[in-house]
Design a protein around this motif. Structure first.
Motif, PDB file in Angstrom:
ATOM      1  N   VAL A 162       0.761  -1.133   0.068  1.00 13.61           N
ATOM      2  CA  VAL A 162      -0.112   0.139  -0.031  1.00 13.61           C
ATOM      3  C   VAL A 162       0.854   1.269  -0.049  1.00 13.61           C
ATOM      4  CG1 VAL A 162      -1.680   1.299   1.280  1.00 13.61           C
ATOM      5  CG2 VAL A 162      -1.882  -1.242   1.280  1.00 13.61           C
ATOM      6  N   ARG A 163       0.790   1.917  -1.421  1.00 14.55           N
ATOM      7  CA  ARG A 163       1.611   3.239  -1.173  1.00 14.55           C
ATOM      8  C   ARG A 163       0.760   4.395  -1.425  1.00 14.55           C
ATOM      9  NH1 ARG A 163       6.941   2.446  -2.187  1.00 14.55           N
ATOM     10  NH2 ARG A 163       7.700   0.217  -2.161  1.00 14.55           N
ATOM     11  N   ASP A 169      -6.451  -2.451  -3.519  1.00  9.94           N
ATOM     12  CA  ASP A 169      -7.349  -3.625  -3.533  1.00  9.94           C
ATOM     13  C   ASP A 169      -6.558  -4.396  -2.165  1.00  9.94           C
ATOM     14  OD1 ASP A 169      -4.763  -3.927  -4.766  1.00  9.94           O
ATOM     15  OD2 ASP A 169      -5.418  -5.738  -5.913  1.00  9.94           O
ATOM     16  N   ALA A 170      -5.604  -4.213  -1.778  1.00 12.65           N
ATOM     17  CA  ALA A 170      -5.130  -4.927  -0.680  1.00 12.65           C
ATOM     18  C   ALA A 170      -5.498  -4.459   0.966  1.00 12.65           C
ATOM     19  CB  ALA A 170      -3.282  -5.098  -0.591  1.00 12.65           C
ATOM     20  N   GLY A 210      -3.645  -5.805   4.027  1.00  6.16           N
ATOM     21  CA  GLY A 210      -4.180  -7.262   4.268  1.00  6.16           C
ATOM     22  C   GLY A 210      -3.001  -8.102   4.338  1.00  6.16           C
ATOM     23  N   LYS A 211      -1.874  -7.527   3.679  1.00  7.20           N
ATOM     24  CA  LYS A 211      -0.637  -8.440   3.647  1.00  7.20           C
ATOM     25  C   LYS A 211       0.238  -8.380   4.901  1.00  7.20           C
ATOM     26  CE  LYS A 211      -0.215  -8.823  -1.228  1.00  7.20           C
ATOM     27  NZ  LYS A 211       0.481  -8.700  -2.448  1.00  7.20           N
ATOM     28  N   CYS A 212       0.588  -7.321   5.295  1.00 13.05           N
ATOM     29  CA  CYS A 212       1.421  -6.803   6.573  1.00 13.05           C
ATOM     30  C   CYS A 212       0.811  -6.546   7.965  1.00 13.05           C
ATOM     31  CB  CYS A 212       2.766  -6.092   6.202  1.00 13.05           C
ATOM     32  SG  CYS A 212       2.230  -4.191   5.961  1.00 13.05           S
ATOM     33  N   GLY A 213      -0.767  -5.860   7.729  1.00 17.07           N
ATOM     34  CA  GLY A 213      -1.300  -5.563   8.625  1.00 17.07           C
ATOM     35  C   GLY A 213      -1.037  -4.345   9.247  1.00 17.07           C
ATOM     36  N   SER A 214      -0.143  -3.584   8.593  1.00 17.56           N
ATOM     37  CA  SER A 214      -0.061  -2.015   8.900  1.00 17.56           C
ATOM     38  C   SER A 214      -1.303  -1.077   9.101  1.00 17.56           C
ATOM     39  CB  SER A 214       0.917  -1.297   8.002  1.00 17.56           C
ATOM     40  OG  SER A 214       2.259  -1.932   7.948  1.00 17.56           O
ATOM     41  N   SER A 215      -1.412  -0.432  10.040  1.00 14.43           N
ATOM     42  CA  SER A 215      -2.563   0.400  10.385  1.00 14.43           C
ATOM     43  C   SER A 215      -2.436   1.579   9.338  1.00 14.43           C
ATOM     44  CB  SER A 215      -2.819   0.646  11.720  1.00 14.43           C
ATOM     45  OG  SER A 215      -3.170  -0.563  12.362  1.00 14.43           O
ATOM     46  N   VAL A 216      -3.207   1.740   8.434  1.00 12.62           N
ATOM     47  CA  VAL A 216      -3.072   2.779   7.501  1.00 12.62           C
ATOM     48  C   VAL A 216      -3.928   4.115   7.861  1.00 12.62           C
ATOM     49  CG1 VAL A 216      -3.158   3.666   4.888  1.00 12.62           C
ATOM     50  CG2 VAL A 216      -2.465   1.076   5.608  1.00 12.62           C
TER      51      VAL A 216
END
Length: 122
Positions: free
Chosen positions: A29-30, A74-75, A92-98
């Motif tokens: 996610v960028r 999409d992630a 959804g891949k690393c769990g980082s709270s965005v």
């Protein structure tokens, strides 16, 4: 401030703004956030609600239009609790709270803000 009174926000000033690139831990996610005033002059909030404190959110509140997802939209997965109004978005891949999305426009409220986690800014 009463519940019906909108939050006080600084006026967006194109001569006093800065764009920040941010990404989740794995880089999927960028996104870019434009803040006016720049981060050094922003009030960064450490929310004490159960999910924000557990996830370590440090928040700024740009308008929705000031955030642009460059990749990985999409992630992004969502989690909500309680009255299920706020959507907490995480990778959804690393769990980082965005960020969290209070969906203000959907509820007829203005301004349409997002709570963006500055811990993901490099």
């Amino acid at each position: 401030m009463s519940e019906s009174e909108p939050p006080h926000l600084p006026e967006f000033d194109s001569s006093d703004m800065q764009e920040y690139d941010a990404l989740c831990h794995c880089g999927t996610v960028r996104y870019t956030v434009t803040l006016s005033p720049p981060l050094a002059k922003q009030k960064v909030v450490s929310c004490n609600c159960s999910i924000c404190s557990r996830n370590g959110y440090l928040l700024v509140y740009p308008l929705r239009e000031q955030l642009s997802v460059k990749s990985g939209e999409d992630a992004l997965k969502s989690y909500s609790f309680g009255i299920k109004r706020n959507l907490h978005k995480f990778c959804g891949k690393c769990g980082s709270s965005v960020l969290f999305d209070p969906r203000m426009a959907e509820h007829g409220e203005a301004p349409d803000l997002l709570g963006v986690n500055v811990r993901l800014f490099p």
